[in-house]
Write a protein that holds these residues in place. Structure first.
Motif, PDB file in Angstrom:
ATOM      1  N   PRO A  70     -15.440 -52.801  12.771  1.00 48.24           N
ATOM      2  CA  PRO A  70     -16.506 -51.800  12.619  1.00 48.24           C
ATOM      3  C   PRO A  70     -17.835 -52.258  13.201  1.00 48.24           C
ATOM      4  CG  PRO A  70     -15.997 -52.801  10.515  1.00 48.24           C
ATOM      5  CD  PRO A  70     -14.976 -53.301  11.490  1.00 48.24           C
ATOM      6  N   ARG A  71     -18.099 -53.557  13.209  1.00 50.46           N
ATOM      7  CA  ARG A  71     -19.333 -54.044  13.823  1.00 50.46           C
ATOM      8  C   ARG A  71     -19.320 -53.812  15.327  1.00 50.46           C
ATOM      9  NH1 ARG A  71     -18.390 -58.795  10.406  1.00 50.46           N
ATOM     10  NH2 ARG A  71     -17.473 -59.652  12.269  1.00 50.46           N
ATOM     11  N   PHE A  72     -18.136 -53.896  15.920  1.00 53.80           N
ATOM     12  CA  PHE A  72     -18.004 -53.675  17.355  1.00 53.80           C
ATOM     13  C   PHE A  72     -18.061 -52.180  17.675  1.00 53.80           C
ATOM     14  CE2 PHE A  72     -15.658 -53.249  21.332  1.00 53.80           C
ATOM     15  CZ  PHE A  72     -16.227 -54.240  22.089  1.00 53.80           C
ATOM     16  N   LEU A  73     -17.409 -51.376  16.843  1.00 55.43           N
ATOM     17  CA  LEU A  73     -17.357 -49.935  17.095  1.00 55.43           C
ATOM     18  C   LEU A  73     -18.709 -49.255  16.955  1.00 55.43           C
ATOM     19  CD1 LEU A  73     -14.098 -48.873  15.238  1.00 55.43           C
ATOM     20  CD2 LEU A  73     -14.498 -48.887  17.692  1.00 55.43           C
ATOM     21  N   PHE A  74     -19.482 -49.639  15.945  1.00 57.63           N
ATOM     22  CA  PHE A  74     -20.702 -48.925  15.612  1.00 57.63           C
ATOM     23  C   PHE A  74     -21.974 -49.689  15.955  1.00 57.63           C
ATOM     24  CE2 PHE A  74     -17.436 -47.447  12.584  1.00 57.63           C
ATOM     25  CZ  PHE A  74     -17.315 -46.161  13.087  1.00 57.63           C
ATOM     26  N   ARG A  75     -21.873 -50.652  16.835  1.00 54.81           N
ATOM     27  CA  ARG A  75     -23.079 -51.379  17.218  1.00 54.81           C
ATOM     28  C   ARG A  75     -23.917 -50.514  18.150  1.00 54.81           C
ATOM     29  NH1 ARG A  75     -20.421 -55.773  21.304  1.00 54.81           N
ATOM     30  NH2 ARG A  75     -19.889 -54.278  22.910  1.00 54.81           N
ATOM     31  N   GLU A  76     -25.187 -50.858  18.230  1.00 53.08           N
ATOM     32  CA  GLU A  76     -26.080 -50.114  19.103  1.00 53.08           C
ATOM     33  C   GLU A  76     -25.764 -50.448  20.550  1.00 53.08           C
ATOM     34  OE1 GLU A  76     -30.222 -50.344  18.264  1.00 53.08           O
ATOM     35  OE2 GLU A  76     -29.876 -50.379  16.107  1.00 53.08           O
ATOM     36  N   PRO A  77     -25.808 -49.453  21.421  1.00 56.73           N
ATOM     37  CA  PRO A  77     -25.538 -49.739  22.830  1.00 56.73           C
ATOM     38  C   PRO A  77     -26.657 -50.591  23.415  1.00 56.73           C
ATOM     39  CG  PRO A  77     -26.238 -47.478  22.570  1.00 56.73           C
ATOM     40  CD  PRO A  77     -26.083 -48.056  21.184  1.00 56.73           C
ATOM     41  N   PRO A  78     -26.343 -51.383  24.420  1.00 55.58           N
ATOM     42  CA  PRO A  78     -27.403 -52.196  25.025  1.00 55.58           C
ATOM     43  C   PRO A  78     -28.436 -51.298  25.694  1.00 55.58           C
ATOM     44  CG  PRO A  78     -25.385 -52.338  26.313  1.00 55.58           C
ATOM     45  CD  PRO A  78     -25.064 -51.568  25.061  1.00 55.58           C
ATOM     46  N   PRO A  79     -29.661 -51.768  25.826  1.00 52.77           N
ATOM     47  CA  PRO A  79     -30.688 -50.937  26.461  1.00 52.77           C
ATOM     48  C   PRO A  79     -30.306 -50.658  27.917  1.00 52.77           C
ATOM     49  CG  PRO A  79     -31.503 -53.159  26.113  1.00 52.77           C
ATOM     50  CD  PRO A  79     -30.172 -53.068  25.440  1.00 52.77           C
ATOM     51  N   PRO A  80     -30.696 -49.510  28.432  1.00 52.24           N
ATOM     52  CA  PRO A  80     -30.342 -49.191  29.811  1.00 52.24           C
ATOM     53  C   PRO A  80     -31.024 -50.130  30.795  1.00 52.24           C
ATOM     54  CG  PRO A  80     -31.847 -47.558  28.930  1.00 52.24           C
ATOM     55  CD  PRO A  80     -31.478 -48.471  27.799  1.00 52.24           C
ATOM     56  N   ARG A  81     -30.343 -50.365  31.875  1.00 54.88           N
ATOM     57  CA  ARG A  81     -30.923 -51.222  32.906  1.00 54.88           C
ATOM     58  C   ARG A  81     -32.034 -50.464  33.619  1.00 54.88           C
ATOM     59  NH1 ARG A  81     -26.089 -53.520  36.370  1.00 54.88           N
ATOM     60  NH2 ARG A  81     -27.875 -53.962  37.669  1.00 54.88           N
TER      61      ARG A  81
END
Length: 91
Positions: A70-81
């Motif tokens: 669940p930590r992998f599924l619901f983590r915040e996406p990385p900031p856009p480049r």
């Protein structure tokens, strides 16, 4: 008497340096998408597997099962480049 005090002092110093060198343990050094889960591992389990097949091979014969982390599924996406405005010359 003096020798026993010195021995106690040395033992205390050794114990103190051993305890002082121990840092807090991290909760889980891995953040992979698959976890071995079961009653003996808690939740979310042992999340050290990059593929479902790796997880299945690990849980085989251990009264465990594989589940998604669940930590992998619901983590915040990385900031856009940042957008790069490089000029490309047409041919």
């Amino acid at each position: 008497m003096r020798t026993s005090r010195l021995a106690m002092l040395a033992a205390g110093a050794v114990m103190f340096t051993g305890v002082a060198g121990v840092g807090p343990a991290s909760a889980d050094p891995y953040d992979y998408p698959w976890c071995a889960q079961g009653p003996s591992l808690g939740y979310p389990g042992e999340c050290a597997y990059q593929t479902y097949e790796q997880c299945l091979a690990s849980v085989s014969g251990r009264y465990l099962y594989c589940g998604e982390n669940p930590r992998f599924l619901f983590r915040e996406p990385p900031p856009p480049r940042p957008y790069s405005r490089r000029h490309v010359r047409p041919y």
